[in-house]
Scaffold this motif. Structure first.
Motif, PDB file in Angstrom:
ATOM      1  N   ASP A 317       0.952  -1.291   0.010  1.00  0.00           N
ATOM      2  CA  ASP A 317       0.111   0.106  -0.141  1.00  0.00           C
ATOM      3  C   ASP A 317       0.946   1.221  -0.001  1.00  0.00           C
ATOM      4  N   ALA A 350      -3.245   0.197   4.532  1.00  0.00           N
ATOM      5  CA  ALA A 350      -4.478   1.027   3.878  1.00  0.00           C
ATOM      6  C   ALA A 350      -5.709   0.905   4.933  1.00  0.00           C
ATOM      7  N   GLN A 353      -6.168   3.042   7.857  1.00  0.00           N
ATOM      8  CA  GLN A 353      -6.963   4.221   7.755  1.00  0.00           C
ATOM      9  C   GLN A 353      -8.188   4.146   7.105  1.00  0.00           C
ATOM     10  N   LEU A 355      -8.709   3.018   4.002  1.00  0.00           N
ATOM     11  CA  LEU A 355      -8.516   3.388   2.548  1.00  0.00           C
ATOM     12  C   LEU A 355      -8.803   2.362   1.762  1.00  0.00           C
ATOM     13  N   SER A 356      -9.964   2.327   1.149  1.00  0.00           N
ATOM     14  CA  SER A 356     -10.541   1.249   0.025  1.00  0.00           C
ATOM     15  C   SER A 356     -10.438   1.665  -1.471  1.00  0.00           C
ATOM     16  N   ARG A 357     -10.473   3.006  -1.670  1.00  0.00           N
ATOM     17  CA  ARG A 357     -10.307   3.223  -3.124  1.00  0.00           C
ATOM     18  C   ARG A 357      -9.122   3.611  -3.571  1.00  0.00           C
ATOM     19  N   ASP A 360      -8.165   7.321  -3.044  1.00  0.00           N
ATOM     20  CA  ASP A 360      -7.799   7.672  -1.655  1.00  0.00           C
ATOM     21  C   ASP A 360      -6.577   7.035  -1.272  1.00  0.00           C
ATOM     22  N   LEU A 361      -6.068   5.792  -1.570  1.00  0.00           N
ATOM     23  CA  LEU A 361      -4.923   5.478  -1.354  1.00  0.00           C
ATOM     24  C   LEU A 361      -3.610   6.458  -1.924  1.00  0.00           C
ATOM     25  N   HIS A 364      -3.318   9.655   0.198  1.00  0.00           N
ATOM     26  CA  HIS A 364      -2.806   9.664   1.410  1.00  0.00           C
ATOM     27  C   HIS A 364      -1.280   8.836   1.475  1.00  0.00           C
TER      28      HIS A 364
END
Length: 393
Positions: A317, A350, A353, A355-357, A360-361, A364
């Motif tokens: 990630d 991920a 925090q 973060l699944s999309r 977004d990853l 960040h």
């Protein structure tokens, strides 16, 4: 005077007393970061309080002893039920980072020309891509940002020129407006680049590139000083367990320091007590350079028997690290024996925090790169929690 109560608030426990003879001592090397010990002291204290809140353990963080007392090490301690649990030693090379932290954008643009000539036209990108596509693309981020900025400015100036050609704009104002667009656009792009982390990333790339060209004298001298200081501290106040930790670019400084400890014979003094831990490492960023022969020698020395235990924690990630990349075969450094070294371990970051999309990853990444240094909510650690590990009974 010690605190008598164990509260779960956020205030610091600055009145607890320092103790000698720690069970566990960690020597920590930050990444290429000019913020220094005060930033990491605040962050570490926040993580200890968070763990304290989740676990109901009676943990207290002491005051920080800074560079006025020791220019090489800043120290603080964590106690539990009045017993010393951890002695945290922040090893200073942040002053070197500040010395290699140019603030003039023209200096960065000048240096960027030679760096990206190597990266794009001399095989740098292809070398990185064979090891990690994500890291290779991140290396292109600054030059793509500059290229996009120049393209936007070119389009804006061309539109103004078109308006002048169509006689919708007085010719006398054309050059003035174009100059205003270029200057204001560059200023806005610089502020945005700082906000997005583009400038920080390029400064780190620039520093590593300089090290790769064997321009590492100041860092090498500091590493030798740190090794000597560690030997003095462990001789006068030995810890039962010693952990040398390197985060991000601090991982290759950690490797340099571990090799220097061996050269000075201090690994024998620390035998059975010293372990290495790299977090979000980017060893290959330096090792891929052909002129980084001193660093290749460091890695080769660490691979000799008896080896220091070395755990490497990375995540797919995290696009700023070489996830699960073995630094020895990837950089052509010989290593004897079939055993893997260091021990490579992948963890998910991920999920910590939420973060699944992908969008977004990507947005960040810089914050995610520091997630290795944080404690995680119960059930979200992914099998590794640095703060829990450091403060384990």
């Amino acid at each position: 005077m010690r605190q008598k109560s164990c509260e779960h608030g956020t205030r610091s426990d600055s009145d607890i007393l320092d103790q000698d003879g720690p069970r566990r001592r960690v020597y920590f090397l930050s990444g290429f970061d000019p913020r220094g010990a005060s930033f990491y002291y605040r962050m570490f204290g926040e993580q200890v309080r968070q763990l304290k809140h989740w676990s109901a353990r009676c943990l207290k963080t002491s005051h920080r002893r800074g560079q006025k007392q020791d220019h090489l090490i800043s120290r603080w301690q964590v106690q539990e039920d009045l017993a010393l649990r951890l002695d945290f030693c922040f090893l200073h090379w942040d002053d070197i980072a500040r010395a290699h932290w140019p603030k003039n954008p023209l200096v960065l643009l000048r240096d960027g020309i030679s760096i990206y000539c190597w990266y794009v036209f001399a095989g740098g990108y292809l070398k990185m891509r064979r090891l990690s596509e994500q890291v290779a693309l991140c290396g292109l981020y600054p030059v793509l940002y500059v290229g996009t900025t120049l393209l936007v400015l070119l389009v804006a100036c061309s539109l103004l020129g078109l308006l002048s050609y169509l006689q919708l704009l007085p010719a006398g104002l054309l050059l003035v407006l174009q100059l205003v667009v270029v200057l204001s656009g560059c200023a806005l792009a610089w502020r945005l680049a700082n906000h997005l982390g583009v400038v920080w990333l390029f400064r780190s790339i620039r520093f590593t590139h300089r090290l790769g060209q064997a321009r590492d004298g100041d860092l090498r001298r500091r590493v030798a000083e740190l090794a000597q200081r560690i030997g003095e501290l462990e001789a006068s106040d030995p810890a039962a367990e010693v952990l040398l930790v390197g985060h991000s670019s601090g991982s290759f400084v950690m490797a340099m320091l571990a090799a220097e400890l061996r050269r000075q014979g201090l690994d024998r003094q620390l035998a059975g007590r010293l372990q290495l831990l790299s977090l979000g490492q980017n060893l290959a960023n330096l090792a891929v350079h052909g002129k980084a022969r001193a660093f290749h020698d460091d890695l080769a020395l660490l691979a000799e028997e008896p080896r220091l235990p070395w755990l490497d924690i990375t995540s797919r990630d995290d696009y700023l690290c070489f996830a699960a990349v073995d630094p020895y075969p990837s950089c052509g450094v010989p290593r004897q024996g079939p055993e893997a070294y260091p021990e490579l371990r992948l963890i998910p970051l991920a999920q910590r925090q939420g973060l699944s999309r992908l969008v977004d990853l990507l947005s960040h990444q810089f914050d995610l790169h520091f997630e290795y240094l944080r404690t995680a909510e119960p059930g979200r650690s992914g099998g590794f929690d640095l703060i829990e590990q450091l403060l384990a009974p």
